[in-house]
Design an enzyme around this catalytic site. Sequence first.
Site, PDB file in Angstrom:
ATOM      1  N   LYS A   1       0.820  -1.219   0.000  1.00 29.66           N
ATOM      2  CA  LYS A   1       0.000   0.000   0.000  1.00 29.66           C
ATOM      3  C   LYS A   1       0.861   1.279   0.000  1.00 29.66           C
ATOM      4  CE  LYS A   1      -3.995  -2.085   2.285  1.00 29.66           C
ATOM      5  NZ  LYS A   1      -5.036  -1.882   3.330  1.00 29.66           N
TER       6      LYS A   1
ATOM      7  N   TYR B   1     -12.397  -1.718  -3.819  1.00 26.62           N
ATOM      8  CA  TYR B   1     -12.875  -1.888  -2.432  1.00 26.62           C
ATOM      9  C   TYR B   1     -14.390  -1.729  -2.310  1.00 26.62           C
ATOM     10  CZ  TYR B   1      -8.296  -2.100  -0.077  1.00 26.62           C
ATOM     11  OH  TYR B   1      -7.053  -2.488   0.398  1.00 26.62           O
TER      12      TYR B   1
ATOM     13  N   PHE C   1     -15.343   4.148   6.867  1.00 29.82           N
ATOM     14  CA  PHE C   1     -13.968   4.491   6.474  1.00 29.82           C
ATOM     15  C   PHE C   1     -13.736   4.395   4.961  1.00 29.82           C
ATOM     16  CE2 PHE C   1     -13.991  -0.007   7.829  1.00 29.82           C
ATOM     17  CZ  PHE C   1     -13.537  -0.633   6.681  1.00 29.82           C
TER      18      PHE C   1
ATOM     19  N   ARG D   1      -1.936 -14.255   4.673  1.00 26.47           N
ATOM     20  CA  ARG D   1      -2.604 -13.569   5.779  1.00 26.47           C
ATOM     21  C   ARG D   1      -1.819 -13.727   7.081  1.00 26.47           C
ATOM     22  NH1 ARG D   1      -7.349 -11.578   4.505  1.00 26.47           N
ATOM     23  NH2 ARG D   1      -8.357 -11.786   6.522  1.00 26.47           N
TER      24      ARG D   1
ATOM     25  N   THR E   1      -5.304  -7.031  10.722  1.00 27.86           N
ATOM     26  CA  THR E   1      -5.588  -5.757  10.035  1.00 27.86           C
ATOM     27  C   THR E   1      -5.106  -4.559  10.841  1.00 27.86           C
ATOM     28  OG1 THR E   1      -7.550  -6.759   9.044  1.00 27.86           O
ATOM     29  CG2 THR E   1      -7.448  -4.358   9.035  1.00 27.86           C
TER      30      THR E   1
ATOM     31  N   ARG F   1       2.557  -6.296   9.273  1.00 28.47           N
ATOM     32  CA  ARG F   1       1.828  -5.170   9.879  1.00 28.47           C
ATOM     33  C   ARG F   1       2.400  -4.797  11.241  1.00 28.47           C
ATOM     34  NH1 ARG F   1      -3.824  -7.415   7.537  1.00 28.47           N
ATOM     35  NH2 ARG F   1      -4.046  -6.012   5.736  1.00 28.47           N
TER      36      ARG F   1
ATOM     37  N   ASN G   1      -2.114   0.350   6.664  1.00 31.37           N
ATOM     38  CA  ASN G   1      -1.578  -0.890   7.235  1.00 31.37           C
ATOM     39  C   ASN G   1      -0.693  -1.686   6.268  1.00 31.37           C
ATOM     40  OD1 ASN G   1      -3.636  -1.764   5.618  1.00 31.37           O
ATOM     41  ND2 ASN G   1      -4.655  -3.017   7.169  1.00 31.37           N
TER      42      ASN G   1
ATOM     43  N   HIS H   1      -2.379  -5.423   1.659  1.00 34.47           N
ATOM     44  CA  HIS H   1      -3.703  -6.042   1.527  1.00 34.47           C
ATOM     45  C   HIS H   1      -3.484  -7.456   1.027  1.00 34.47           C
ATOM     46  CE1 HIS H   1      -7.773  -6.927   0.158  1.00 34.47           C
ATOM     47  NE2 HIS H   1      -7.206  -7.394  -0.944  1.00 34.47           N
TER      48      HIS H   1
ATOM     49  N   GLU I   1      -9.886 -10.431  -7.506  1.00 38.97           N
ATOM     50  CA  GLU I   1      -8.885  -9.379  -7.297  1.00 38.97           C
ATOM     51  C   GLU I   1      -7.716  -9.516  -8.273  1.00 38.97           C
ATOM     52  OE1 GLU I   1      -9.921  -8.564  -2.588  1.00 38.97           O
ATOM     53  OE2 GLU I   1      -8.009  -9.509  -3.072  1.00 38.97           O
TER      54      GLU I   1
HETATM   55  P1  CMP Z   1      -7.491  -4.401   3.742  1.00 33.18           P
HETATM   56  O1  CMP Z   1      -7.062  -5.774   4.091  1.00 33.18           O
HETATM   57  O2  CMP Z   1      -6.901  -3.766   2.568  1.00 33.18           O
HETATM   58  O3  CMP Z   1      -9.088  -4.405   3.560  1.00 33.18           O
HETATM   59  C1  CMP Z   1      -9.895  -3.281   3.804  1.00 33.18           C
HETATM   60  C2  CMP Z   1      -9.158  -2.169   4.437  1.00 33.18           C
HETATM   61  O4  CMP Z   1      -9.935  -1.215   5.092  1.00 33.18           O
HETATM   62  C3  CMP Z   1      -8.260  -2.710   5.537  1.00 33.18           C
HETATM   63  O5  CMP Z   1      -7.222  -3.471   4.997  1.00 33.18           O
HETATM   64  C4  CMP Z   1      -7.865  -1.445   6.246  1.00 33.18           C
HETATM   65  O6  CMP Z   1      -6.766  -0.824   5.637  1.00 33.18           O
HETATM   66  C5  CMP Z   1      -9.102  -0.592   6.038  1.00 33.18           C
HETATM   67  N1  CMP Z   1      -9.800  -0.449   7.304  1.00 33.18           N
HETATM   68  C6  CMP Z   1     -10.361  -1.403   8.033  1.00 33.18           C
HETATM   69  N2  CMP Z   1     -10.893  -0.879   9.154  1.00 33.18           N
HETATM   70  C7  CMP Z   1     -10.632   0.446   9.126  1.00 33.18           C
HETATM   71  C8  CMP Z   1     -10.913   1.528   9.994  1.00 33.18           C
HETATM   72  N3  CMP Z   1     -11.584   1.341  11.138  1.00 33.18           N
HETATM   73  N4  CMP Z   1     -10.497   2.757   9.636  1.00 33.18           N
HETATM   74  C9  CMP Z   1      -9.821   2.952   8.455  1.00 33.18           C
HETATM   75  N5  CMP Z   1      -9.538   1.948   7.597  1.00 33.18           N
HETATM   76  C10 CMP Z   1      -9.936   0.716   7.931  1.00 33.18           C
END
Ligand code: CMP
Length: 140
Positions: A11, A51, A59, A87, A93, A104, A114, A117, A128
Amino acid sequence: MALERTFSIIKPDATRRNLTGAIVKKFEDAGLRVVASKRIHLSKAQAGEFYKVHAERPFYDELCEFMASAPIVAQVLEGENAIAKNREVMGATNPADAAAGTIRAEFAESVGENSVHGSDAPETAEVEIAYFFSGLELVG
Ligand code: CMP
């Protein structure tokens, strides 16, 4: 166990800090092989399409802005049990919950920024991968 493929994104928070190589090393050290890779700068609309499953989340707008804020590296990772393995290597996450040694835990800045993905299931991996790569670009 059969070889499996999964989709991965490095990312914007990570590409900005020049962490691409350090993150790829984590995948390779875990036995995953990069069989496709491209560095691209998504538009907010392209990030939103990717997404869209999160479109109703509070968010969502912030997530799309962030994903379009700098280049990403889209990748396909191959290996035994690749979806679960990826994962595991990424960690939870929210970096506050991520196990020591995971990407992470070591690199993520927040739950939103983070660093990586990864697909959560075979069906999402297929969708994807197809969003970013043609079959000709997957070179095992
Ligand atoms: P990802 O695995 O890319 O899938 C969805 C993304 O949404 C997740 O990682 C985070 O980066 C983002 N995400 C999830 N929860 C939150 C949150 N509470 N605030 C902001 N971003 C979020």
